[in-house]
Design an enzyme around this catalytic site. Structure first.
Site, PDB file in Angstrom:
ATOM      1  CB  THR B 158      46.916  41.860  36.686  1.00 22.61           C
ATOM      2  OG1 THR B 158      46.135  42.941  37.160  1.00 22.61           O
ATOM      3  CG2 THR B 158      46.266  40.549  37.089  1.00 22.61           C
ATOM      4  CB  THR B 195      39.558  46.066  45.199  1.00 27.40           C
ATOM      5  OG1 THR B 195      40.844  45.516  44.942  1.00 27.40           O
ATOM      6  CG2 THR B 195      38.712  45.007  45.891  1.00 27.40           C
TER       7      THR B 195
END
Lengths: 413, 413
Positions: B158, B195
């Site tokens: 992203t 994460t």
């Protein structure tokens, strides 16, 4: 330091009247700043009582340790504050510095060192040379005055962009008493305490244990409900001094916190503290928007507060507000990470009065244009209802802007 | 999104070999981004086992809930990942979307929906139109390949500025097996998990419960020891798939986590996970410096970790590092606010190997020039010794720059 005044600053400073029994002077001691006042000496009438709340940091500054000790006696004749150096993490030298400062002030004002209160704000870890006060203390004592209050409010500023003052006049038995308060904040602001320094004064004759109860209660929803960056200072100090001078005009001595004479006073003090706390949030480093986070429907007030702070301390929520983006997905994230009871499918989120999400999904009537307009305002209310219980709370913060990073990323602010 | 690659990125991408039993394809499904891949389909050989760790957010995304359910059976034949939309806080529609996606993938790959794993990353609260996958899924299934691994690592990005890959080849009984891992991170990164998404693959034949034990243990000091902004995603997912294809070349089936065959594998997997976790920190939004916070002398490892995260999450510490300022006073502040046992007068603080403070005060040998030079480096080690006990820990973070604010303050990132 930021040069320009926060756009959220009050349009004008309040007119703060003298508080009988309180006088002060400020000076340029040159501790760190040039061309501005950085030292404050305040003198209180005999019989002044004092109460206080200090940081919960486990690494408190030397002045905080000094105040904690002095508060045990509840008597005050003087207050010395400096900006530019926090005298924190300064080891044995820090303790020597506070002792010396109190001794100089006590000699100057003719009282005991244990009746002198101390506060320091500024850089941590630099030894504070107390002999700097020696030169200015006598000179300040020679020109103590009852006003104007803007002077002490300015002398205690660090990265603040405007002086913070609040006041009230309130019935006390058959007479009227005055409350005056000053505060400084800006960064390293999180409970507990939210403010780095705040000092409140009154001429009402109130016993120290009663003052302490008032402060303990009223700090919860004022200074302890503010966060700028989640970082708690080593130096946070709120002190309240009551000179008792209003006895001369017929004010009754209050020794019991249930005394009905206190009712209007408590209400006014609450407003003064809330006002000062909001000014601290309005002057958050780099702040362009005041953010009020309201949580309801939590399982308890404690749970509501934790969730509210999880939202108010989230860098992603705060940068979204800075970008005028009603990014309620990040609010969901912050609720989810708070570790408090929450049910995604019962959550409702509003910005202002505009409900953007309900029952675990975007509100069917969601209109991005409407909420985007709302986000352009100066004051943003984020409302979260958890739909679980009756616990509610409200905390204050500000947005996270590039200016915050600039202010704090510049070399040794 | 940030256009330029993090200065902390590895100089080159590792060469990741094929993992027997794993094939994949990526596509441009146009979910949010234009001109880049945003969908990933992976297929696994029959008999593939799976284990996973997901976010501790109490508001998890629909795909996280899907994975939790599918993990109970421990069998996998496929993985579908998309970037651009997290399918989080999307209510009943979100659940329908995951079901539909898994059904489409199961039909395409010829397996049960419960053998399909799902992950989504991107904006929260926008409904995800699963029919978008319908168009690309069959097409992707027609061109599944065993490499190159850069393609899936890119499709799941992203705000990441570089694809994150790590690999190892390791003895397994009398043969050799491969481990390959990819990750995406960048922001909204905090334990637990650190994460947002990481997927690790091996051809070793390892039973699902053994895989799960390996992951649970190794995640503690890898992904769960990273924080970018203290914000925990609703979507964090780490999945590990073991195809067992190495059985064909003589690898023994491992059903017991005490099996000595696992020893080199465990060590290699630890390195792969630590490597990926460090890459996530190196790609923290706006990061210019990797910060490693080492705490020793705490009363326990748990206490050391809390103090380390208090430092690593402090905006004031992180902005100071951005400003190349060895502002250890802010480190003292962060220790003090952690709420863990600490004694100011026993604290020692170093930047790199340069001790700046000891015994509650500045180190007598403190030389600002030397430490300022150190702060100019890419990797900053902050070491705190509490002098109380034997608890120690290390966490990773990055500095807080104006770019972080820009990335997250831009309209609806």
């Amino acid at each position: 330091m930021s040069a320009s005044i926060s756009p959220l600053a009050p349009k004008s400073l309040p007119e703060v009247p003298p508080v009988p029994g309180v006088s002060f002077a400020t000076a340029e001691a040159g501790i760190r700043y040039k061309g501005r006042t950085d030292a404050l000496l305040m003198a209180f009438a005999k019989g002044t009582t004092v109460a206080g709340v200090t940081t919960r940091s486990l690494c408190p500054s030397a002045p905080v340790e000094w105040c904690r000790e002095a508060l045990k006696k509840g008597k005050a004749r003087g207050l010395v504050v400096n900006s530019g150096n926090a005298n924190a993490f300064t080891g044995q030298k820090g303790r020597e510095s506070t002792t010396l400062t109190a001794e100089i002030a006590a000699r100057t004002l003719g009282c005991k060192p244990g009746e002198i209160f101390l506060a320091s704000t500024g850089v941590i870890g630099e030894p504070l040379d107390a002999t700097r006060f020696e030169g200015v203390m006598g000179e300040m004592a020679g020109r103590l005055e009852a006003g104007p209050w803007e002077a002490p409010a300015r002398a205690i500023m660090t990265t603040d962009t405007f002086p913070k003052l609040a006041t009230a006049q309130v019935p006390f038995g058959k007479t009227t008493v005055t409350i005056a308060g000053i505060a400084k904040g800006a960064g390293m602001i999180a409970p507990d305490m939210a403010t780095m320094l705040s000092f409140v004064f009154t001429d009402a004759p109130i016993a120290a244990p009663v003052l302490q109860k008032l402060l303990d209660k009223l700090v919860v929803n004022s200074f302890n409900a503010v966060t700028i960056d989640g970082d708690t200072s080593t130096s946070d100090t709120l002190l309240m001094f009551a000179t008792g001078a209003a006895k001369d005009v017929g004010a009754p001595q209050v020794k019991d916190d249930a005394d009905p004479v206190l009712r209007p006073f408590r209400k006014a003090l609450k407003e003064v503290l809330n006002n000062l706390a909001e000014q601290v949030a309005r002057d958050g480093e780099g702040a362009r928007k005041l953010v009020r986070v309201h949580v309801s429907g939590a399982v308890s007030k404690k749970s509501a507060r934790r969730i509210a702070f999880s939202i108010a301390n989230s860098p992603l929520v705060k940068t979204a507000v800075a970008g005028e983006d009603a990014n309620w997905g990040r609010v969901v994230m912050a609720v989810g990470k708070a570790g408090e009871p929450a049910d995604r499918d019962r959550l409702a989120i509003s910005f202002g009065d505009i409900r953007v999400a309900a029952e675990g999904a975007r509100d069917p009537s969601y209109d991005e244009g409407v909420v985007s307009d709302y986000m352009k305002g100066d004051v943003i209310d984020i409302r979260v209802d958890l739909g679980l219980g009756k616990g509610s709370d409200r905390v204050l913060t500000c947005d996270l802007t590039k200016e915050y990073v600039a202010i704090n990323g510049d070399y040794r602010s």
